[in-house]
Design a protein around this motif. Sequence first.
Motif, PDB file in Angstrom:
ATOM      1  N   TYR A 261      -4.661   8.965   4.689  1.00  0.00           N
ATOM      2  CA  TYR A 261      -4.179   8.380   3.284  1.00  0.00           C
ATOM      3  C   TYR A 261      -3.370   7.200   4.210  1.00  0.00           C
ATOM      4  O   TYR A 261      -2.568   8.183   5.100  1.00  0.00           O
ATOM      5  CB  TYR A 261      -2.734   8.758   2.380  1.00  0.00           C
ATOM      6  CG  TYR A 261      -1.979   7.594   1.209  1.00  0.00           C
ATOM      7  CD1 TYR A 261      -1.909   7.355   0.214  1.00  0.00           C
ATOM      8  CD2 TYR A 261      -0.824   8.072   1.575  1.00  0.00           C
ATOM      9  CE1 TYR A 261      -1.531   6.381  -0.231  1.00  0.00           C
ATOM     10  CE2 TYR A 261       0.229   7.393   1.170  1.00  0.00           C
ATOM     11  CZ  TYR A 261       0.129   6.130   0.191  1.00  0.00           C
ATOM     12  OH  TYR A 261       0.399   5.648  -0.910  1.00  0.00           O
ATOM     13  N   TYR A 262      -3.064   6.203   4.019  1.00  0.00           N
ATOM     14  CA  TYR A 262      -2.117   4.928   4.987  1.00  0.00           C
ATOM     15  C   TYR A 262      -1.397   3.967   4.286  1.00  0.00           C
ATOM     16  O   TYR A 262      -1.808   3.454   3.152  1.00  0.00           O
ATOM     17  CB  TYR A 262      -3.066   3.951   5.912  1.00  0.00           C
ATOM     18  CG  TYR A 262      -3.560   4.729   6.526  1.00  0.00           C
ATOM     19  CD1 TYR A 262      -3.060   4.849   7.952  1.00  0.00           C
ATOM     20  CD2 TYR A 262      -4.982   4.235   6.630  1.00  0.00           C
ATOM     21  CE1 TYR A 262      -4.041   5.912   8.646  1.00  0.00           C
ATOM     22  CE2 TYR A 262      -5.811   5.633   7.482  1.00  0.00           C
ATOM     23  CZ  TYR A 262      -5.431   6.142   8.709  1.00  0.00           C
ATOM     24  OH  TYR A 262      -5.911   6.975   9.790  1.00  0.00           O
ATOM     25  N   PRO A 263       0.002   4.532   4.379  1.00  0.00           N
ATOM     26  CA  PRO A 263       1.059   3.760   2.876  1.00  0.00           C
ATOM     27  C   PRO A 263       0.886   2.173   3.117  1.00  0.00           C
ATOM     28  O   PRO A 263       0.852   1.638   4.596  1.00  0.00           O
ATOM     29  CB  PRO A 263       2.544   4.214   3.215  1.00  0.00           C
ATOM     30  CG  PRO A 263       2.272   5.091   4.821  1.00  0.00           C
ATOM     31  CD  PRO A 263       0.596   5.510   5.031  1.00  0.00           C
ATOM     32  N   THR A 264       1.190   1.302   2.439  1.00  0.00           N
ATOM     33  CA  THR A 264       0.702  -0.002   2.652  1.00  0.00           C
ATOM     34  C   THR A 264       1.515  -0.186   1.494  1.00  0.00           C
ATOM     35  O   THR A 264       1.270  -1.411   0.401  1.00  0.00           O
ATOM     36  CB  THR A 264      -0.913  -0.531   2.349  1.00  0.00           C
ATOM     37  OG1 THR A 264      -1.316   0.221   1.093  1.00  0.00           O
ATOM     38  CG2 THR A 264      -1.405  -0.106   3.248  1.00  0.00           C
ATOM     39  N   PRO A 265       2.899  -0.309   2.001  1.00  0.00           N
ATOM     40  CA  PRO A 265       4.123  -0.638   0.867  1.00  0.00           C
ATOM     41  C   PRO A 265       4.230  -1.881   0.667  1.00  0.00           C
ATOM     42  O   PRO A 265       4.156  -2.864  -0.533  1.00  0.00           O
ATOM     43  CB  PRO A 265       5.307  -0.472   1.271  1.00  0.00           C
ATOM     44  CG  PRO A 265       4.828  -0.276   3.399  1.00  0.00           C
ATOM     45  CD  PRO A 265       3.619  -0.342   3.268  1.00  0.00           C
ATOM     46  N   ALA A 266       3.217  -3.407   1.628  1.00  0.00           N
ATOM     47  CA  ALA A 266       3.286  -4.800   1.252  1.00  0.00           C
ATOM     48  C   ALA A 266       2.325  -4.964   0.068  1.00  0.00           C
ATOM     49  O   ALA A 266       2.464  -6.182  -0.857  1.00  0.00           O
ATOM     50  CB  ALA A 266       3.350  -6.112   2.522  1.00  0.00           C
TER      51      ALA A 266
ATOM     52  N   GLU B 179       0.980  -3.462  -1.802  1.00  0.00           N
ATOM     53  CA  GLU B 179       0.899  -2.381  -3.424  1.00  0.00           C
ATOM     54  C   GLU B 179       2.077  -3.522  -3.953  1.00  0.00           C
ATOM     55  O   GLU B 179       1.919  -3.675  -4.668  1.00  0.00           O
ATOM     56  CB  GLU B 179       1.947  -1.756  -3.351  1.00  0.00           C
ATOM     57  CG  GLU B 179       1.009  -0.061  -2.598  1.00  0.00           C
ATOM     58  CD  GLU B 179       1.762   1.310  -2.451  1.00  0.00           C
ATOM     59  OE1 GLU B 179       2.738   1.320  -2.696  1.00  0.00           O
ATOM     60  OE2 GLU B 179       0.850   2.073  -1.692  1.00  0.00           O
ATOM     61  N   LYS B 180       3.554  -4.430  -2.810  1.00  0.00           N
ATOM     62  CA  LYS B 180       3.664  -5.153  -3.716  1.00  0.00           C
ATOM     63  C   LYS B 180       3.254  -6.216  -3.731  1.00  0.00           C
ATOM     64  O   LYS B 180       3.674  -7.366  -5.676  1.00  0.00           O
ATOM     65  CB  LYS B 180       5.294  -5.122  -2.788  1.00  0.00           C
ATOM     66  CG  LYS B 180       6.180  -4.512  -2.735  1.00  0.00           C
ATOM     67  CD  LYS B 180       7.163  -4.678  -1.776  1.00  0.00           C
ATOM     68  CE  LYS B 180       8.135  -4.178  -1.346  1.00  0.00           C
ATOM     69  NZ  LYS B 180       9.147  -4.805   0.480  1.00  0.00           N
TER      70      LYS B 180
ATOM     71  N   ASP C 278       0.727  -5.513  -7.093  1.00  0.00           N
ATOM     72  CA  ASP C 278       1.912  -5.623  -8.555  1.00  0.00           C
ATOM     73  C   ASP C 278       2.515  -6.971  -8.983  1.00  0.00           C
ATOM     74  O   ASP C 278       2.922  -7.602 -10.521  1.00  0.00           O
ATOM     75  CB  ASP C 278       3.601  -4.699  -7.969  1.00  0.00           C
ATOM     76  CG  ASP C 278       3.417  -3.223  -7.812  1.00  0.00           C
ATOM     77  OD1 ASP C 278       2.123  -2.670  -8.082  1.00  0.00           O
ATOM     78  OD2 ASP C 278       4.131  -3.278  -7.259  1.00  0.00           O
TER      79      ASP C 278
ATOM     80  N   ARG D 162      12.589  -5.827  -8.234  1.00  0.00           N
ATOM     81  CA  ARG D 162      13.360  -6.160  -6.850  1.00  0.00           C
ATOM     82  C   ARG D 162      13.734  -7.228  -6.320  1.00  0.00           C
ATOM     83  O   ARG D 162      14.469  -7.962  -7.046  1.00  0.00           O
ATOM     84  CB  ARG D 162      11.495  -6.090  -6.382  1.00  0.00           C
ATOM     85  CG  ARG D 162      10.322  -4.837  -6.718  1.00  0.00           C
ATOM     86  CD  ARG D 162       8.909  -5.440  -5.972  1.00  0.00           C
ATOM     87  NE  ARG D 162       7.820  -4.491  -6.165  1.00  0.00           N
ATOM     88  CZ  ARG D 162       7.582  -2.957  -5.002  1.00  0.00           C
ATOM     89  NH1 ARG D 162       7.953  -3.262  -3.716  1.00  0.00           N
ATOM     90  NH2 ARG D 162       6.828  -2.582  -6.363  1.00  0.00           N
TER      91      ARG D 162
END
Length: 55
Positions: free
Chosen positions: A18-23, A25-26, A29, A52
């Motif tokens: 699992y690689y978190p990808t906040p950009a 995900e944003k 959204d 946000r």
Amino acid sequence: MRSASPRSTTSKSPEKRYYPTPALEKGLDILELFASTPEGMTVSEVARRLDRTMS
């Protein structure tokens, strides 16, 4: 004719990571919000609706 034999159990199986990808995900959204709001909105409205910052 030889039948295919199963792979050796000593070979490593691929691990799921699992690689978190906040950009990403944003961004998703924001795209989902745009898809549900066809009339459009300002940057401040997007930020407020997604809770946000405007940056």
